[in-house]
Motif scaffolding. Structure first.
Motif, mmCIF file in Angstrom:
data_model
loop_
_atom_site.group_PDB
_atom_site.id
_atom_site.type_symbol
_atom_site.label_atom_id
_atom_site.label_comp_id
_atom_site.label_asym_id
_atom_site.label_seq_id
_atom_site.Cartn_x
_atom_site.Cartn_y
_atom_site.Cartn_z
ATOM 1 N N THR A 1 -7.837 6.833 4.612
ATOM 2 C CA THR A 1 -8.185 8.110 5.238
ATOM 3 C C THR A 1 -7.409 9.281 4.642
ATOM 4 N N THR A 2 -6.266 8.978 3.989
ATOM 5 C CA THR A 2 -5.386 10.025 3.503
ATOM 6 C C THR A 2 -5.043 9.786 2.032
ATOM 7 N N LEU A 3 -5.142 10.846 1.228
ATOM 8 C CA LEU A 3 -4.820 10.760 -0.189
ATOM 9 C C LEU A 3 -3.699 11.747 -0.512
ATOM 10 N N GLY A 4 -2.623 11.231 -1.074
ATOM 11 C CA GLY A 4 -1.510 12.075 -1.481
ATOM 12 C C GLY A 4 -1.548 12.308 -2.983
ATOM 13 N N PHE A 5 -1.225 13.526 -3.379
ATOM 14 C CA PHE A 5 -1.232 13.881 -4.803
ATOM 15 C C PHE A 5 0.094 14.489 -5.214
ATOM 16 N N ASP A 6 0.599 14.034 -6.340
ATOM 17 C CA ASP A 6 1.689 14.725 -7.012
ATOM 18 C C ASP A 6 1.107 15.994 -7.634
ATOM 19 N N ALA A 7 1.974 16.919 -8.042
ATOM 20 C CA ALA A 7 1.485 18.174 -8.612
ATOM 21 C C ALA A 7 1.719 18.251 -10.119
ATOM 22 N N ILE B 1 -3.161 15.512 0.889
ATOM 23 C CA ILE B 1 -1.808 16.026 1.051
ATOM 24 C C ILE B 1 -1.176 16.173 -0.324
ATOM 25 N N LEU B 2 -0.611 17.336 -0.613
ATOM 26 C CA LEU B 2 0.145 17.535 -1.844
ATOM 27 C C LEU B 2 1.601 17.188 -1.544
ATOM 28 N N VAL B 3 2.138 16.227 -2.283
ATOM 29 C CA VAL B 3 3.527 15.820 -2.101
ATOM 30 C C VAL B 3 4.234 16.031 -3.434
ATOM 31 N N THR B 4 5.034 17.075 -3.531
ATOM 32 C CA THR B 4 5.667 17.424 -4.795
ATOM 33 C C THR B 4 7.138 17.737 -4.585
ATOM 34 N N LYS B 5 7.921 17.523 -5.622
ATOM 35 C CA LYS B 5 9.328 17.895 -5.553
ATOM 36 C C LYS B 5 9.591 19.009 -6.558
ATOM 37 N N ALA C 1 -3.065 5.093 3.468
ATOM 38 C CA ALA C 1 -2.903 6.215 2.546
ATOM 39 C C ALA C 1 -2.782 5.719 1.111
ATOM 40 N N LEU C 2 -3.081 6.622 0.199
ATOM 41 C CA LEU C 2 -2.950 6.352 -1.227
ATOM 42 C C LEU C 2 -2.209 7.511 -1.860
ATOM 43 N N MET C 3 -1.252 7.205 -2.724
ATOM 44 C CA MET C 3 -0.505 8.239 -3.445
ATOM 45 C C MET C 3 -0.808 8.120 -4.926
ATOM 46 N N VAL C 4 -1.132 9.253 -5.550
ATOM 47 C CA VAL C 4 -1.489 9.249 -6.970
ATOM 48 C C VAL C 4 -0.608 10.225 -7.733
ATOM 49 N N GLY C 5 -0.143 9.806 -8.901
ATOM 50 C CA GLY C 5 0.690 10.686 -9.701
ATOM 51 C C GLY C 5 1.007 10.106 -11.061
ATOM 52 N N ASN C 6 1.662 10.902 -11.882
ATOM 53 C CA ASN C 6 1.978 10.486 -13.249
ATOM 54 C C ASN C 6 3.312 9.756 -13.361
ATOM 55 N N SER C 7 4.112 9.772 -12.300
ATOM 56 C CA SER C 7 5.435 9.156 -12.354
ATOM 57 C C SER C 7 5.465 7.846 -11.578
ATOM 58 N N LEU C 8 5.725 6.749 -12.287
ATOM 59 C CA LEU C 8 5.896 5.468 -11.608
ATOM 60 C C LEU C 8 7.097 5.521 -10.674
ATOM 61 N N LEU D 1 4.375 2.486 -2.772
ATOM 62 C CA LEU D 1 4.119 1.064 -2.562
ATOM 63 C C LEU D 1 5.116 0.471 -1.579
ATOM 64 N N ALA D 2 6.378 0.861 -1.718
ATOM 65 C CA ALA D 2 7.413 0.351 -0.820
ATOM 66 C C ALA D 2 7.172 0.781 0.619
ATOM 67 N N ALA D 3 6.510 1.921 0.791
ATOM 68 C CA ALA D 3 6.190 2.413 2.137
ATOM 69 C C ALA D 3 4.954 1.734 2.714
ATOM 70 N N GLY D 4 4.235 0.971 1.884
ATOM 71 C CA GLY D 4 3.044 0.282 2.354
ATOM 72 C C GLY D 4 1.734 0.929 1.966
ATOM 73 N N SER D 5 1.799 1.986 1.153
ATOM 74 C CA SER D 5 0.596 2.681 0.712
ATOM 75 C C SER D 5 0.047 2.064 -0.572
ATOM 76 N N TRP D 6 -1.117 2.532 -0.981
ATOM 77 C CA TRP D 6 -1.578 2.278 -2.339
ATOM 78 C C TRP D 6 -0.831 3.243 -3.258
ATOM 79 N N GLY D 7 -0.590 2.817 -4.484
ATOM 80 C CA GLY D 7 0.033 3.677 -5.484
ATOM 81 C C GLY D 7 -0.794 3.665 -6.752
ATOM 82 N N VAL D 8 -1.254 4.836 -7.176
ATOM 83 C CA VAL D 8 -2.113 4.933 -8.353
ATOM 84 C C VAL D 8 -1.406 5.750 -9.434
ATOM 85 N N HIS D 9 -1.242 5.129 -10.586
ATOM 86 C CA HIS D 9 -0.571 5.777 -11.708
ATOM 87 C C HIS D 9 -1.600 6.394 -12.648
#
Length: 233
Positions: free
Chosen positions: A6-12, A121-125, A172-179, A187-195
């Motif tokens: 239901t939720t997709l997180g994106f790095d910036a 959701i945009l999740v960026t540092k 949720a799924l988190m997608v980004g360029n940084s492993l 992944l450790a939080a229980g989400s999908w992780g897409v590189h």
């Protein structure tokens, strides 16, 4: 039928728009300025050491990078760095903070498509003001349901973000360029992780892929993300 995701997180940076290449350009300029004092490979190693030391103090982003360059310049010249070099480094930092945003291929269409079916959701540092500027210039802001600008990306951060602004990390799924920052802690939080590999990745973001992890996937570009999301369900 209940959706799995239901939720997709994106790095910036370097996931939605170009970023690292501007750091590389500035680092080349830094090497030219200090070429009379030290070889480029030695300077790069010293700069990386400074960045490792300083991330906890200055955080990620352009400002911390510039301060690390200035610190490195003072160290490698044994305090003899000319004031004009310091001025050049500060000017380079300002140029980076003012550089127009360039979206990566396929980003806008992908974000627009997925925003119709999922909460984004945009999740960026990084530096708060700089990340806010880049998001505003990107034209993508209105398609995100929430924006989180954090100092570090950890499993606890993803657990909190996906619980507060979604249906929990498991959906949720988190997608980004940084492993290291986008995939492994998600992944450790229980989400999908897409590189989504990027041609340039900061040395401090390198990590080994989680081979065999059930919720891990790698795609060539964001163009392939809608199909992956549909296949997950």
């Amino acid at each position: 039928m209940t959706k799995t995701l239901t939720t997709l997180g994106f790095d910036a940076d370097d996931t939605l728009w170009h970023n690292e290449r501007f750091f590389r350009i500035t680092q080349e300029r830094f090497a030219d300025l200090l070429s009379d004092f030290t070889p480029q490979d030695h300077l790069e190693a010293r700069l990386l050491e400074a960045e490792k030391r300083n991330n906890g103090h200055y955080g990620f982003g352009v400002k911390g990078f510039v301060l690390s360059m200035i610190e490195t310049a003072i160290e490698v010249t044994q305090g003899r760095v000319p004031a004009c070099v310091i001025s050049e480094l500060m000017a380079a930092g300002r140029d980076m903070l003012e550089h127009p945003i360039e979206l990566l291929p396929g980003v806008e269409d992908t974000i627009r498509e997925l925003s119709k079916s999922h909460s984004l959701i945009l999740v960026t540092k990084g530096d708060l003001l700089d990340q806010e500027r880049k998001l505003a210039q990107s034209g993508l802001g209105e398609m995100f349901n929430w924006v989180e600008i954090v100092s570090h990306k950890t499993p606890d951060i993803y657990t909190r973000v996906f619980s507060q602004h979604g249906d929990g990390a498991a959906r949720a799924l988190m997608v980004g360029n940084s492993l290291r920052s986008d995939v492994l802690p998600a992944l450790a939080a229980g989400s999908w992780g897409v590189h989504v590999p990027h041609g340039m990745t900061w040395a401090l973001e390198h990590a080994e892929p989680p081979v065999g992890a059930a919720r891990f996937a790698e795609i060539e570009s964001l163009d392939f993300l809608p199909d992956l999301v549909r296949n997950i369900g």
